[in-house]
Design an enzyme around this catalytic site. Sequence first.
Site, PDB file in Angstrom:
ATOM      1  N   SER A  11       0.831  -1.199   0.000  1.00 30.67           N
ATOM      2  CA  SER A  11       0.000   0.000   0.000  1.00 30.67           C
ATOM      3  C   SER A  11       0.875   1.261   0.000  1.00 30.67           C
ATOM      4  O   SER A  11       1.662   1.459  -0.916  1.00 30.67           O
ATOM      5  CB  SER A  11      -0.963  -0.049   1.193  1.00 30.67           C
ATOM      6  OG  SER A  11      -1.991   0.905   1.063  1.00 30.67           O
ATOM      7  N   ASP A  30     -10.242  -4.906  -3.660  1.00 28.06           N
ATOM      8  CA  ASP A  30      -9.596  -3.950  -2.767  1.00 28.06           C
ATOM      9  C   ASP A  30     -10.407  -2.647  -2.724  1.00 28.06           C
ATOM     10  O   ASP A  30     -10.466  -1.920  -3.715  1.00 28.06           O
ATOM     11  CB  ASP A  30      -8.172  -3.676  -3.263  1.00 28.06           C
ATOM     12  CG  ASP A  30      -7.331  -2.909  -2.262  1.00 28.06           C
ATOM     13  OD1 ASP A  30      -7.908  -2.129  -1.471  1.00 28.06           O
ATOM     14  OD2 ASP A  30      -6.096  -3.070  -2.275  1.00 28.06           O
ATOM     15  N   HIS A  57      -8.032  -5.525   0.667  1.00 33.16           N
ATOM     16  CA  HIS A  57      -6.744  -4.857   0.887  1.00 33.16           C
ATOM     17  C   HIS A  57      -5.960  -5.648   1.937  1.00 33.16           C
ATOM     18  O   HIS A  57      -5.940  -5.292   3.121  1.00 33.16           O
ATOM     19  CB  HIS A  57      -7.004  -3.420   1.351  1.00 33.16           C
ATOM     20  CG  HIS A  57      -5.810  -2.514   1.262  1.00 33.16           C
ATOM     21  ND1 HIS A  57      -5.172  -2.226   0.080  1.00 33.16           N
ATOM     22  CD2 HIS A  57      -5.151  -1.818   2.218  1.00 33.16           C
ATOM     23  CE1 HIS A  57      -4.172  -1.387   0.309  1.00 33.16           C
ATOM     24  NE2 HIS A  57      -4.142  -1.128   1.597  1.00 33.16           N
TER      25      HIS A  57
END
Length: 223
Positions: free
Chosen positions: A121, A173, A204
């Site tokens: 991320s 996600d 995610h």
Amino acid sequence: MMSDQENALILEPQNGPADACMIILHGLGASCHDFEPVAPALAQACPDAAIRFILPQAPNLPVTINGGMVMPAWYDILAMNLDREVDTAQLCASAASIQALIRQQVEAGIDSRRIILAGFSQGGAVAYEAGLSLDLPLGGLLALSTYWATQDTTTLAEANRSLKIEIQHGQMDPVVPEALAIQARDALIAKGYDINYRHYPMPHSVCPEQVQHIGQWLKTRLA
């Protein structure tokens, strides 16, 4: 910003002195311990390499999209539009700190071509900037559930023009839409990079099948 190993969890190999290194950057609001459980599985997948895992801890910063709350962050996120409005100066400062960490490993005797840089991320956005602009050839770049926030400004280093890049993303996600991973993939391919892209039926996060694939990829990079 972190400038050395003081703010990192370092896991030394159990099978001899380190001859390789994997640096894994966590996501927004997370901890250097997040990927600690994954390291043994990756080490087991690469029995012929003695891998030192370095898991840096992001500094605590106020994050605009979270109401200015202070939390572990590699950079501030100013707006959550699709393209992500971020504090590029902070992102680049974090990337520079990771590059300094890589140089420390080289000075400690690890060949830069046996150093793998990974990020999840927000950490992945930093990994893109740090890896693609580094003037030492890396062994690989692993981008997990992330986006290339600085694709219009990254100064691409010739040393990593042949860098092997593995992109992995969740198809469901809700935090970083897969469209951003695809956008990064296509931009990198257009610039001539060697990309392998995988996606998984997950949000995610990281899934067991993915960890297995990371282990296989890591083994090929450190063979």
